[in-house]
Design an enzyme around this catalytic site. Structure first.
Site, PDB file in Angstrom:
ATOM      1  N   ASN A  77      -8.961  11.008 -37.335  1.00 50.58           N
ATOM      2  CA  ASN A  77     -10.072  10.287 -36.708  1.00 50.58           C
ATOM      3  C   ASN A  77     -10.898   9.619 -37.816  1.00 50.58           C
ATOM      4  O   ASN A  77     -11.440  10.295 -38.697  1.00 50.58           O
ATOM      5  CB  ASN A  77     -10.920  11.290 -35.910  1.00 50.58           C
ATOM      6  CG  ASN A  77     -12.080  10.626 -35.203  1.00 50.58           C
ATOM      7  OD1 ASN A  77     -12.780   9.806 -35.790  1.00 50.58           O
ATOM      8  ND2 ASN A  77     -12.301  10.977 -33.962  1.00 50.58           N
TER       9      ASN A  77
ATOM     10  N   HIS B 250     -15.885   8.339 -38.849  1.00 51.30           N
ATOM     11  CA  HIS B 250     -16.963   8.560 -39.812  1.00 51.30           C
ATOM     12  C   HIS B 250     -16.854   7.682 -41.044  1.00 51.30           C
ATOM     13  O   HIS B 250     -17.819   7.574 -41.804  1.00 51.30           O
ATOM     14  CB  HIS B 250     -17.066  10.040 -40.164  1.00 51.30           C
ATOM     15  CG  HIS B 250     -17.520  10.833 -38.977  1.00 51.30           C
ATOM     16  ND1 HIS B 250     -18.586  10.435 -38.199  1.00 51.30           N
ATOM     17  CD2 HIS B 250     -17.033  11.944 -38.391  1.00 51.30           C
ATOM     18  CE1 HIS B 250     -18.738  11.284 -37.204  1.00 51.30           C
ATOM     19  NE2 HIS B 250     -17.802  12.206 -37.293  1.00 51.30           N
TER      20      HIS B 250
ATOM     21  N   HIS C 183     -12.894   6.108 -31.891  1.00 50.88           N
ATOM     22  CA  HIS C 183     -13.699   6.222 -30.673  1.00 50.88           C
ATOM     23  C   HIS C 183     -14.588   4.984 -30.577  1.00 50.88           C
ATOM     24  O   HIS C 183     -15.530   4.830 -31.347  1.00 50.88           O
ATOM     25  CB  HIS C 183     -14.541   7.496 -30.760  1.00 50.88           C
ATOM     26  CG  HIS C 183     -15.346   7.800 -29.537  1.00 50.88           C
ATOM     27  ND1 HIS C 183     -16.091   8.944 -29.406  1.00 50.88           N
ATOM     28  CD2 HIS C 183     -15.518   7.115 -28.380  1.00 50.88           C
ATOM     29  CE1 HIS C 183     -16.691   8.950 -28.226  1.00 50.88           C
ATOM     30  NE2 HIS C 183     -16.373   7.836 -27.590  1.00 50.88           N
TER      31      HIS C 183
ATOM     32  N   ARG D  10     -17.301   3.740 -28.958  1.00 54.09           N
ATOM     33  CA  ARG D  10     -18.383   4.221 -28.083  1.00 54.09           C
ATOM     34  C   ARG D  10     -19.079   3.054 -27.410  1.00 54.09           C
ATOM     35  O   ARG D  10     -19.140   1.949 -27.948  1.00 54.09           O
ATOM     36  CB  ARG D  10     -19.401   5.013 -28.909  1.00 54.09           C
ATOM     37  CG  ARG D  10     -18.861   6.312 -29.482  1.00 54.09           C
ATOM     38  CD  ARG D  10     -19.973   7.069 -30.193  1.00 54.09           C
ATOM     39  NE  ARG D  10     -20.928   7.586 -29.252  1.00 54.09           N
ATOM     40  CZ  ARG D  10     -21.038   8.874 -28.913  1.00 54.09           C
ATOM     41  NH1 ARG D  10     -20.264   9.782 -29.466  1.00 54.09           N
ATOM     42  NH2 ARG D  10     -21.935   9.251 -28.033  1.00 54.09           N
TER      43      ARG D  10
ATOM     44  N   GLU E 159      -6.737  17.483 -24.375  1.00 54.11           N
ATOM     45  CA  GLU E 159      -7.141  17.867 -25.727  1.00 54.11           C
ATOM     46  C   GLU E 159      -8.153  18.989 -25.566  1.00 54.11           C
ATOM     47  O   GLU E 159      -9.222  18.797 -24.975  1.00 54.11           O
ATOM     48  CB  GLU E 159      -7.755  16.685 -26.485  1.00 54.11           C
ATOM     49  CG  GLU E 159      -8.182  17.097 -27.893  1.00 54.11           C
ATOM     50  CD  GLU E 159      -8.543  15.923 -28.790  1.00 54.11           C
ATOM     51  OE1 GLU E 159      -7.900  14.853 -28.676  1.00 54.11           O
ATOM     52  OE2 GLU E 159      -9.470  16.069 -29.598  1.00 54.11           O
TER      53      GLU E 159
ATOM     54  N   HIS F 233     -11.943  18.846 -32.608  1.00 59.07           N
ATOM     55  CA  HIS F 233     -13.394  18.934 -32.774  1.00 59.07           C
ATOM     56  C   HIS F 233     -13.768  20.116 -33.662  1.00 59.07           C
ATOM     57  O   HIS F 233     -13.496  21.260 -33.323  1.00 59.07           O
ATOM     58  CB  HIS F 233     -14.147  19.039 -31.444  1.00 59.07           C
ATOM     59  CG  HIS F 233     -15.477  18.344 -31.521  1.00 59.07           C
ATOM     60  ND1 HIS F 233     -16.551  18.879 -32.192  1.00 59.07           N
ATOM     61  CD2 HIS F 233     -15.889  17.136 -31.076  1.00 59.07           C
ATOM     62  CE1 HIS F 233     -17.565  18.031 -32.126  1.00 59.07           C
ATOM     63  NE2 HIS F 233     -17.183  16.959 -31.461  1.00 59.07           N
TER      64      HIS F 233
ATOM     65  N   GLY G 131     -11.425  14.667 -37.835  1.00 61.08           N
ATOM     66  CA  GLY G 131     -12.158  13.565 -38.441  1.00 61.08           C
ATOM     67  C   GLY G 131     -13.114  13.995 -39.527  1.00 61.08           C
ATOM     68  O   GLY G 131     -12.891  13.758 -40.714  1.00 61.08           O
TER      69      GLY G 131
HETATM   70  N1  PXP Z   1     -11.378  14.994 -30.668  1.00 58.80           N
HETATM   71  C1  PXP Z   1     -12.352  14.405 -29.939  1.00 58.80           C
HETATM   72  C2  PXP Z   1     -12.084  14.176 -28.490  1.00 58.80           C
HETATM   73  C3  PXP Z   1     -13.562  13.990 -30.515  1.00 58.80           C
HETATM   74  O1  PXP Z   1     -14.512  13.397 -29.757  1.00 58.80           O
HETATM   75  C4  PXP Z   1     -13.752  14.189 -31.896  1.00 58.80           C
HETATM   76  C5  PXP Z   1     -15.019  13.732 -32.547  1.00 58.80           C
HETATM   77  O2  PXP Z   1     -15.052  12.355 -32.595  1.00 58.80           O
HETATM   78  C6  PXP Z   1     -12.712  14.790 -32.628  1.00 58.80           C
HETATM   79  C7  PXP Z   1     -11.552  15.203 -31.985  1.00 58.80           C
HETATM   80  C8  PXP Z   1     -12.806  15.007 -34.091  1.00 58.80           C
HETATM   81  O3  PXP Z   1     -13.815  15.939 -34.357  1.00 58.80           O
HETATM   82  P1  PXP Z   1     -14.248  16.201 -35.837  1.00 58.80           P
HETATM   83  O4  PXP Z   1     -14.851  14.934 -36.346  1.00 58.80           O
HETATM   84  O5  PXP Z   1     -15.246  17.311 -35.715  1.00 58.80           O
HETATM   85  O6  PXP Z   1     -13.022  16.586 -36.607  1.00 58.80           O
END
Ligand code: PXP
Length: 246
Positions: free
Chosen positions: A7, A10, A47, A49, A155, A196, A218
């Site tokens: 991801n 960031h 993502h 948004r 997920e 996440h 991410g």
């Molecule tokens: N999966 C989903 C559905 C998310 O919304 C996020 C955050 O954008 C992630 C995975 C990745 O999470 P993290 O940035 O904490 O690794």
């Protein structure tokens, strides 16, 4: 083999902190995607948004051109974004809840409450040749509702597991929910991803969860990349993921 979806939101967060509204700037999330793929990532997640706080429209179109593995578009089930997905044609969309005041995606989708709308979007995505994943908490009723929408993937939200990682009792409770959830989803024919809050420290414990296909990671990857570069950060994560036995 357990797959890694990187991801890159960031990377765009850092860019937008300096260049918001300018249409250019560094660091470039698309360049990060290229490096992550070259390092062995199995997919790229972004993502888009509704408030465009990090990833911008131009990013997803450039990603569509350069991503050679699988592009996973994370999105709210919002008409504007669903239309973009239909045109963009990522390999998969992951539908997430979105609240404007949240720092990141905080909870899972309430699939039970939105079953009809999610089923309609799943159908539109199927018509466009796009797979669908639903981001949900490891809750039995949400998993059953997800299967009813016809989504190919769920997920599992690992945020609570990650949050309570240092509290052994709470961690055990959440791990059990994830294990049971993955087993139920698998028995219903759903493919199971997770994401996440996953990082280099909590991954080994998460590996007690069976049937995982892909992890979406991410924040910890981008954080590590600040010090060692994206290529090394991805390779280190992939090396850990080789230990997954399903
Ligand atoms: N999966 C989903 C559905 C998310 O919304 C996020 C955050 O954008 C992630 C995975 C990745 O999470 P993290 O940035 O904490 O690794």
């Amino acid at each position: 083999m357990l797959k890694l979806g990187v991801n890159i939101d960031h990377v765009a967060t850092v860019r937008e902190a300096r260049y918001r509204g300018r249409g250019f700037g560094e660091p470039d999330p698309v360049a990060a995607a290229r490096i992550a793929e070259a390092a062995g990532a199995h997919g790229i997640t972004a993502h888009l948004r509704e408030d465009r706080r990090h990833i911008q429209d131009r990013d997803v179109w450039q990603l569509r051109e350069v991503v050679k593995t699988r592009l996973n578009l994370e999105m709210a089930n919002a008409p504007e974004i669903v239309e973009i997905a239909e045109k963009l044609k990522p390999e998969i969309v992951c539908i997430v809840p979105e609240r404007r005041l949240e720092v990141t995606t905080e909870g899972g989708l309430d699939v039970i409450a939105a079953e009809k709308a999610l089923t309609e979007t799943r159908q539109r995505m199927s018509d466009a040749g796009i797979e669908v994943s639903l981001f949900i908490a490891p809750d039995e009723k949400q998993i059953q509702a997800s299967a009813r929408t016809g989504a190919q993937f769920i997920e599992l939200h690992t945020g609570t597991f990650a949050e309570h990682f240092d509290d052994e009792a709470k961690r055990a409770v959440e791990l059990k929910r994830l294990v049971t959830g993955a087993q139920l989803a698998h028995s219903l024919g759903l493919k199971v991803n997770a994401g996440h809050g996953l990082n280099y420290a909590n991954l080994a414990t998460l590996f007690q969860v069976p049937h995982l296909v892909e992890l979406n990671i991410g924040h910890s990857l981008v954080s590590r990349a600040v010090f060692v570069g994206m290529e090394t950060a991805v390779k280190e994560m992939l090396a850990l993921m080789k230990n997954y036995r399903g």
